[in-house]
Scaffold this motif. Sequence first.
Motif, PDB file in Angstrom:
ATOM      1  N   VAL A  14       0.895  -1.145   0.000  1.00  0.00           N
ATOM      2  CA  VAL A  14       0.000   0.000   0.000  1.00  0.00           C
ATOM      3  C   VAL A  14       0.937   1.200   0.000  1.00  0.00           C
ATOM      4  CG1 VAL A  14      -1.737   1.294   1.274  1.00  0.00           C
ATOM      5  CG2 VAL A  14      -1.801  -1.213   1.248  1.00  0.00           C
ATOM      6  N   ILE A  15       0.794   2.041  -1.015  1.00  0.00           N
ATOM      7  CA  ILE A  15       1.658   3.216  -1.129  1.00  0.00           C
ATOM      8  C   ILE A  15       0.781   4.446  -1.065  1.00  0.00           C
ATOM      9  CG2 ILE A  15       3.346   4.452  -2.552  1.00  0.00           C
ATOM     10  CD1 ILE A  15       3.983   1.704  -3.851  1.00  0.00           C
ATOM     11  N   GLY A  16       1.118   5.323  -0.149  1.00  0.00           N
ATOM     12  CA  GLY A  16       0.377   6.563   0.004  1.00  0.00           C
ATOM     13  C   GLY A  16       1.256   7.753  -0.303  1.00  0.00           C
ATOM     14  N   HIS A  17       0.747   8.656  -1.122  1.00  0.00           N
ATOM     15  CA  HIS A  17       1.391   9.944  -1.369  1.00  0.00           C
ATOM     16  C   HIS A  17       0.461  10.969  -0.734  1.00  0.00           C
ATOM     17  CE1 HIS A  17       2.585  13.287  -4.410  1.00  0.00           C
ATOM     18  NE2 HIS A  17       3.147  13.463  -3.242  1.00  0.00           N
ATOM     19  N   LEU A  18       0.838  11.444   0.434  1.00  0.00           N
ATOM     20  CA  LEU A  18      -0.027  12.301   1.243  1.00  0.00           C
ATOM     21  C   LEU A  18       0.471  13.734   1.199  1.00  0.00           C
ATOM     22  CD1 LEU A  18      -0.400   9.867   4.254  1.00  0.00           C
ATOM     23  CD2 LEU A  18      -1.837  10.054   2.215  1.00  0.00           C
ATOM     24  N   ARG A  19      -0.448  14.667   0.935  1.00  0.00           N
ATOM     25  CA  ARG A  19      -0.093  16.075   0.799  1.00  0.00           C
ATOM     26  C   ARG A  19      -0.920  16.912   1.769  1.00  0.00           C
ATOM     27  NH1 ARG A  19      -0.810  13.532  -3.718  1.00  0.00           N
ATOM     28  NH2 ARG A  19      -2.852  14.386  -4.231  1.00  0.00           N
ATOM     29  N   ASP A  20      -0.446  18.091   2.018  1.00  0.00           N
ATOM     30  CA  ASP A  20      -1.168  19.053   2.855  1.00  0.00           C
ATOM     31  C   ASP A  20      -1.568  18.455   4.205  1.00  0.00           C
ATOM     32  OD1 ASP A  20      -1.005  20.882   0.750  1.00  0.00           O
ATOM     33  OD2 ASP A  20      -2.856  20.133  -0.146  1.00  0.00           O
ATOM     34  N   ALA A  21      -0.614  17.867   4.871  1.00  0.00           N
ATOM     35  CA  ALA A  21      -0.876  17.224   6.161  1.00  0.00           C
ATOM     36  C   ALA A  21      -0.521  18.175   7.304  1.00  0.00           C
ATOM     37  CB  ALA A  21      -0.078  15.934   6.279  1.00  0.00           C
ATOM     38  N   ALA A  22      -1.467  18.997   7.710  1.00  0.00           N
ATOM     39  CA  ALA A  22      -1.261  19.872   8.862  1.00  0.00           C
ATOM     40  C   ALA A  22      -1.580  19.088  10.134  1.00  0.00           C
ATOM     41  CB  ALA A  22      -2.156  21.102   8.757  1.00  0.00           C
ATOM     42  N   PRO A  23      -0.840  19.304  11.201  1.00  0.00           N
ATOM     43  CA  PRO A  23      -1.124  18.587  12.449  1.00  0.00           C
ATOM     44  C   PRO A  23      -2.582  18.787  12.893  1.00  0.00           C
ATOM     45  CG  PRO A  23       0.921  19.808  12.616  1.00  0.00           C
ATOM     46  CD  PRO A  23       0.272  20.230  11.326  1.00  0.00           C
ATOM     47  N   HIS A  24      -3.177  17.689  13.352  1.00  0.00           N
ATOM     48  CA  HIS A  24      -4.561  17.734  13.828  1.00  0.00           C
ATOM     49  C   HIS A  24      -4.748  16.565  14.794  1.00  0.00           C
ATOM     50  CE1 HIS A  24      -8.932  17.495  13.850  1.00  0.00           C
ATOM     51  NE2 HIS A  24      -8.918  18.742  13.419  1.00  0.00           N
ATOM     52  N   PRO A  25      -5.537  16.736  15.851  1.00  0.00           N
ATOM     53  CA  PRO A  25      -5.752  15.643  16.809  1.00  0.00           C
ATOM     54  C   PRO A  25      -6.286  14.360  16.164  1.00  0.00           C
ATOM     55  CG  PRO A  25      -6.615  17.695  17.692  1.00  0.00           C
ATOM     56  CD  PRO A  25      -6.205  17.970  16.267  1.00  0.00           C
ATOM     57  N   ASP A  30      -3.112  10.407  -2.451  1.00  0.00           N
ATOM     58  CA  ASP A  30      -3.388   9.292  -3.351  1.00  0.00           C
ATOM     59  C   ASP A  30      -2.869   8.029  -2.685  1.00  0.00           C
ATOM     60  OD1 ASP A  30      -4.225  11.043  -5.560  1.00  0.00           O
ATOM     61  OD2 ASP A  30      -2.114  11.616  -5.588  1.00  0.00           O
ATOM     62  N   ILE A  31      -3.659   6.961  -2.760  1.00  0.00           N
ATOM     63  CA  ILE A  31      -3.255   5.698  -2.149  1.00  0.00           C
ATOM     64  C   ILE A  31      -3.500   4.594  -3.165  1.00  0.00           C
ATOM     65  CG2 ILE A  31      -3.651   4.055  -0.276  1.00  0.00           C
ATOM     66  CD1 ILE A  31      -4.573   6.486   1.415  1.00  0.00           C
ATOM     67  N   ILE A  32      -2.493   3.744  -3.352  1.00  0.00           N
ATOM     68  CA  ILE A  32      -2.618   2.625  -4.282  1.00  0.00           C
ATOM     69  C   ILE A  32      -2.232   1.327  -3.591  1.00  0.00           C
ATOM     70  CG2 ILE A  32      -2.194   4.074  -6.313  1.00  0.00           C
ATOM     71  CD1 ILE A  32       0.649   2.830  -6.414  1.00  0.00           C
TER      72      ILE A  32
END
Length: 126
Positions: A5-16, A88-90
């Motif tokens: 499982v490959i994730g390309h994660l963007r705009d990840a601001a800290p959040h609880p 995006d996650i594949i």
Amino acid sequence: MPAYVIGHLRDAAPHPEIAEYIERITATFAPYGGRFLVHGAGHEVKEGAWPGHVVVIEFPGMQEARAWWDSAAYREIAPLRSRHIEGDIILVPGVPEDYDPAGTARAMRDTLAVGATGAGAATAER
């Protein structure tokens, strides 16, 4: 054969909720033989652009990867991530240990040769 499982994660601001997701995710994939290979690490972009973060989870096979993704446990926590992180996650199968890319190149050359022969024949018919 392993799957990933490959994730390309963007705009990840800290959040609880993201913190809660991270705390809970391992328990969701462990029953399917999953394990993190890449998580929370920086990366070097050598070509193109790759803003954001990379996550890679390994599973014994595609069946286990799909079962985890579709599991009630993961579906329960997925919104904790998706509400706050665009990405995006594949799911992708790996290659066998004895994989030789030369076989792929041979198949490509064979396809190109057939295409060239077919094009030549069509031209000769005109």
